[in-house]
Design a protein around this motif. Structure first.
Motif, PDB file in Angstrom:
ATOM      1  N   GLU A  12       1.371   4.791  -3.325  1.00 38.56           N
ATOM      2  CA  GLU A  12       1.732   6.107  -3.873  1.00 38.56           C
ATOM      3  C   GLU A  12       2.588   6.934  -2.915  1.00 38.56           C
ATOM      4  O   GLU A  12       2.510   6.780  -1.710  1.00 38.56           O
ATOM      5  CB  GLU A  12       0.453   6.907  -4.178  1.00 38.56           C
ATOM      6  N   ARG A  13       3.333   7.874  -3.504  1.00 37.61           N
ATOM      7  CA  ARG A  13       3.974   8.938  -2.714  1.00 37.61           C
ATOM      8  C   ARG A  13       2.918  10.013  -2.550  1.00 37.61           C
ATOM      9  O   ARG A  13       2.690  10.813  -3.471  1.00 37.61           O
ATOM     10  CB  ARG A  13       5.121   9.552  -3.534  1.00 37.61           C
ATOM     11  N   THR A  14       2.246  10.034  -1.408  1.00 39.10           N
ATOM     12  CA  THR A  14       1.106  10.946  -1.275  1.00 39.10           C
ATOM     13  C   THR A  14       0.792  11.220   0.190  1.00 39.10           C
ATOM     14  O   THR A  14       1.145  10.430   1.063  1.00 39.10           O
ATOM     15  CB  THR A  14      -0.156  10.322  -1.946  1.00 39.10           C
ATOM     16  N   ASN A  15       0.099  12.352   0.433  1.00 38.30           N
ATOM     17  CA  ASN A  15      -0.386  12.645   1.782  1.00 38.30           C
ATOM     18  C   ASN A  15      -1.737  11.986   2.048  1.00 38.30           C
ATOM     19  O   ASN A  15      -2.212  11.998   3.176  1.00 38.30           O
ATOM     20  CB  ASN A  15      -0.564  14.155   1.967  1.00 38.30           C
ATOM     21  N   VAL A  16      -2.373  11.486   0.987  1.00 38.50           N
ATOM     22  CA  VAL A  16      -3.659  10.814   1.170  1.00 38.50           C
ATOM     23  C   VAL A  16      -3.383   9.505   1.913  1.00 38.50           C
ATOM     24  O   VAL A  16      -2.479   8.756   1.529  1.00 38.50           O
ATOM     25  CB  VAL A  16      -4.326  10.527  -0.200  1.00 38.50           C
ATOM     26  N   ILE A  17      -4.137   9.249   2.962  1.00 42.38           N
ATOM     27  CA  ILE A  17      -3.787   8.109   3.817  1.00 42.38           C
ATOM     28  C   ILE A  17      -4.139   6.767   3.171  1.00 42.38           C
ATOM     29  O   ILE A  17      -3.283   5.895   3.045  1.00 42.38           O
ATOM     30  CB  ILE A  17      -4.462   8.254   5.204  1.00 42.38           C
ATOM     31  N   LEU A  18      -5.392   6.627   2.762  1.00 40.09           N
ATOM     32  CA  LEU A  18      -5.831   5.302   2.272  1.00 40.09           C
ATOM     33  C   LEU A  18      -5.564   5.114   0.792  1.00 40.09           C
ATOM     34  O   LEU A  18      -5.723   6.038  -0.008  1.00 40.09           O
ATOM     35  CB  LEU A  18      -7.326   5.125   2.526  1.00 40.09           C
ATOM     36  N   GLY A  19      -5.183   3.888   0.433  1.00 41.24           N
ATOM     37  CA  GLY A  19      -5.054   3.506  -0.970  1.00 41.24           C
ATOM     38  C   GLY A  19      -6.316   2.773  -1.405  1.00 41.24           C
ATOM     39  O   GLY A  19      -7.319   2.766  -0.683  1.00 41.24           O
ATOM     40  N   GLU A  20      -6.232   2.146  -2.562  1.00 39.83           N
ATOM     41  CA  GLU A  20      -7.434   1.556  -3.158  1.00 39.83           C
ATOM     42  C   GLU A  20      -7.897   0.257  -2.486  1.00 39.83           C
ATOM     43  O   GLU A  20      -9.058   0.121  -2.130  1.00 39.83           O
ATOM     44  CB  GLU A  20      -7.174   1.265  -4.650  1.00 39.83           C
ATOM     45  N   ALA A  21      -6.959  -0.683  -2.272  1.00 47.70           N
ATOM     46  CA  ALA A  21      -7.403  -2.040  -1.920  1.00 47.70           C
ATOM     47  C   ALA A  21      -7.330  -2.310  -0.423  1.00 47.70           C
ATOM     48  O   ALA A  21      -6.321  -2.020   0.226  1.00 47.70           O
ATOM     49  CB  ALA A  21      -6.532  -3.042  -2.661  1.00 47.70           C
ATOM     50  N   THR A  22      -8.390  -2.874   0.121  1.00 49.50           N
ATOM     51  CA  THR A  22      -8.396  -3.254   1.545  1.00 49.50           C
ATOM     52  C   THR A  22      -8.742  -4.731   1.663  1.00 49.50           C
ATOM     53  O   THR A  22      -9.690  -5.198   1.031  1.00 49.50           O
ATOM     54  CB  THR A  22      -9.439  -2.423   2.333  1.00 49.50           C
ATOM     55  N   THR A  23      -7.968  -5.473   2.457  1.00 47.49           N
ATOM     56  CA  THR A  23      -8.289  -6.880   2.704  1.00 47.49           C
ATOM     57  C   THR A  23      -8.257  -7.142   4.211  1.00 47.49           C
ATOM     58  O   THR A  23      -7.573  -6.435   4.952  1.00 47.49           O
ATOM     59  CB  THR A  23      -7.277  -7.841   2.028  1.00 47.49           C
ATOM     60  N   THR A  24      -8.989  -8.159   4.623  1.00 41.62           N
ATOM     61  CA  THR A  24      -9.038  -8.479   6.050  1.00 41.62           C
ATOM     62  C   THR A  24      -7.916  -9.454   6.370  1.00 41.62           C
ATOM     63  O   THR A  24      -7.780 -10.491   5.721  1.00 41.62           O
ATOM     64  CB  THR A  24     -10.413  -9.100   6.387  1.00 41.62           C
ATOM     65  N   LEU A  25      -7.094  -9.123   7.379  1.00 38.81           N
ATOM     66  CA  LEU A  25      -5.987 -10.006   7.757  1.00 38.81           C
ATOM     67  C   LEU A  25      -6.434 -11.025   8.790  1.00 38.81           C
ATOM     68  O   LEU A  25      -6.002 -12.175   8.786  1.00 38.81           O
ATOM     69  CB  LEU A  25      -4.827  -9.180   8.325  1.00 38.81           C
ATOM     70  N   VAL A  26      -7.288 -10.605   9.711  1.00 40.23           N
ATOM     71  CA  VAL A  26      -7.789 -11.517  10.738  1.00 40.23           C
ATOM     72  C   VAL A  26      -9.128 -10.979  11.252  1.00 40.23           C
ATOM     73  O   VAL A  26      -9.341  -9.767  11.278  1.00 40.23           O
ATOM     74  CB  VAL A  26      -6.736 -11.693  11.882  1.00 40.23           C
ATOM     75  N   GLY A  27     -10.038 -11.888  11.609  1.00 41.32           N
ATOM     76  CA  GLY A  27     -11.350 -11.460  12.103  1.00 41.32           C
ATOM     77  C   GLY A  27     -12.206 -10.925  10.973  1.00 41.32           C
ATOM     78  O   GLY A  27     -12.122 -11.392   9.846  1.00 41.32           O
ATOM     79  N   ARG A  28     -13.007  -9.891  11.258  1.00 42.31           N
ATOM     80  CA  ARG A  28     -13.844  -9.327  10.196  1.00 42.31           C
ATOM     81  C   ARG A  28     -13.425  -7.900   9.837  1.00 42.31           C
ATOM     82  O   ARG A  28     -12.723  -7.244  10.598  1.00 42.31           O
ATOM     83  CB  ARG A  28     -15.321  -9.401  10.572  1.00 42.31           C
ATOM     84  N   GLY A  29     -13.922  -7.461   8.689  1.00 38.81           N
ATOM     85  CA  GLY A  29     -13.440  -6.202   8.114  1.00 38.81           C
ATOM     86  C   GLY A  29     -14.316  -5.006   8.413  1.00 38.81           C
ATOM     87  O   GLY A  29     -14.158  -3.948   7.797  1.00 38.81           O
TER      88      GLY A  29
END
Ligand SMILES: C[S@@+](CC[C@H](N)C(=O)[O-])C[C@H]1O[C@@H](n2cnc3c(N)ncnc32)[C@H](O)[C@@H]1O
Length: 405
Positions: free
Chosen positions: A196-213
């Motif tokens: 989004e075009r927004t000041n809110v930092i986090l969006g909806e989906a989070t995934t782990t790229l490496v290691g644990r989340g």
């Protein structure tokens, strides 16, 4: 940063205990140029003025500000935007009242490990050629860098907020960061997608790229897991002091029934349960509520705490209020919704402890909770030293209101 307390800077500035090259324009802090004792006095005076200005609060006892033991290098959570200036990658807090990034070389309020990690990530991002987000054109990939350090475990967790998922350079950046920092406590790197075009930092989906989340954390002999999507207080040491105050203000808890509204992953609920109460913890963020349930289990408190992933008002209405002794509320800056205030007024529990990070909405809500719930005690807590921001606790007791006249 959001607006803080209107502090009276009548005291002339004295020698700064720390000389930060960014102090002034940088929006990360604003009181490095006064001694901490003066800052405490300014905050107490501003808080007292706010309280004296309210008919509903004037008679309440105000306790002294709960000072921070460590007013520097205290932030255990980092959130900074990335950008480009004259072609170079920059990262840091926004300049006061702008969206122009102060390219940080150091920071006097951030845990130094997090600052060092951020500087390394900036260097790696430039070397790899990561596409940096530009908020004016809404192009580019890397928007924000987030990191947390466990105060008790010293584990580190890092996260990239990106506009588009699956970017090869972001994956390379995650692997390079892990390689450089796994020996210094980094346990994982995650990616959060915010399109989004927004000041809110986090969006909806989070995934782990490496290691644990998630980060394993230990505080006050309680273990918990905190993924980046779950709220954590930015000052872990002072948060422990805040939670101790909240538990103390609830009085003897053995066998009592308590509801913890806006519970997050349950730092208050777990402490209240450990003190002997049965607690229903209500939190809208499903990830945080799930982590809270896991923490209850992990700490042997599962038979005394139930987590409900729900809106505070709806969750409270759905909870059996018979025999309820006390309620804790710890809302975001916007404070309590009118419907929740009406519900709190209508129930029969004896004590409400209100924890707030926004003095303005705090006073507004305390006035609205009267006359059914009367403020008996107030305590400002310095959770954000060197800034105008202030945490506050109010203790309210129920007054029998004769509605027939
Ligand atoms: C200031 S934090 C406090 C969290 C927790 N008490 C702590 O100290 O870590 C506010 C919490 O309220 C949650 N929240 C925001 N709006 C909510 C709502 N309408 N109902 C329930 N929870 C909400 C947020 O997700 C966040 O976890």
């Amino acid at each position: 940063m959001a607006k803080g307390l209107p502090l009276d800077r009548a005291t002339p500035s004295t020698l700064a205990p720390v000389h930060c090259p960014h102090f002034g324009p940088c929006g990360g802090c604003s009181l490095l140029d006064v001694r901490y004792t003066e800052e405490v006095g300014m905050k107490e005076a501003a808080f007292a003025a706010l309280v004296r200005g309210s008919d509903a609060l004037r008679k309440a006892k105000i306790l002294p500000l709960l000072r921070a033991r460590e007013p520097l290098f205290y932030r255990t959570s980092l959130k900074v935007p990335f950008g480009r200036k004259d072609g170079a990658v920059v990262a840091g807090f926004f300049k006061r009242r702008t969206h122009s990034i102060v390219d940080l070389a150091g920071c006097a309020i951030q845990d130094p490990l997090l600052t060092e990690l951020m500087l390394d990530v900036k260097r790696l991002a430039a070397a790899i050629g990561v596409s940096i987000y530009d908020e004016r054109s809404h192009h580019g990939v890397l928007r924000h860098f987030l990191a947390r350090v466990g105060a008790g475990t010293r584990e580190l967790l890092a996260g990239f907020v990106v506009r588009t998922p699956g970017d090869a350079a972001i994956r390379e950046l995650a692997l390079a960061t892990m390689e450089a920092w796994s020996g210094r406590g980094l346990v994982g790197v995650v990616e959060n997608v915010n399109r989004e075009r927004t000041n809110v930092i986090l969006g909806e989906a989070t995934t782990t790229l490496v290691g644990r989340g998630h980060l394993d954390e230990e505080a006050d002999d309680l273990r918990s897991r905190t993924p980046l999507e779950a709220f954590v207080q930015v000052n872990a040491a002072q948060a422990s002091a805040l939670y101790r105050e909240v538990v103390r203000r609830l009085g003897p808890l053995d066998g009592k029934r308590v509801v913890d509204l806006y519970s997050g992953f349950g730092p208050i609920a777990l402490r209240v349960a450990r003190a002997g109460a049965h607690v229903v913890a209500i939190e809208r963020n499903q990830v945080a509520a799930r982590e809270g349930a896991l923490a209850a289990d992990d700490n042997g408190l599962a038979d005394r705490v139930t987590f409900l992933a729900a809106d505070a008002e709806h969750g409270l209405r759905a909870t059996d209020a018979a025999g309820l002794d006390a309620v804790v509320v710890d809302p975001p800056r916007r404070g309590l919704a009118p419907g929740l205030i009406a519900t709190l007024k209508s129930l029969a529990f004896r004590r409400l402890v209100y924890v707030s990070c926004n003095p303005e909405t705090f006073v507004r809500d305390l006035e609205a909770l009267a006359p059914d719930l009367r403020v008996v005690e107030l305590r400002p807590v310095d959770l954000f030293p060197r800034t105008e921001h202030l945490e506050s606790i109010a203790v309210l007791d129920r007054v029998h209101v004769d509605r027939d006249g």
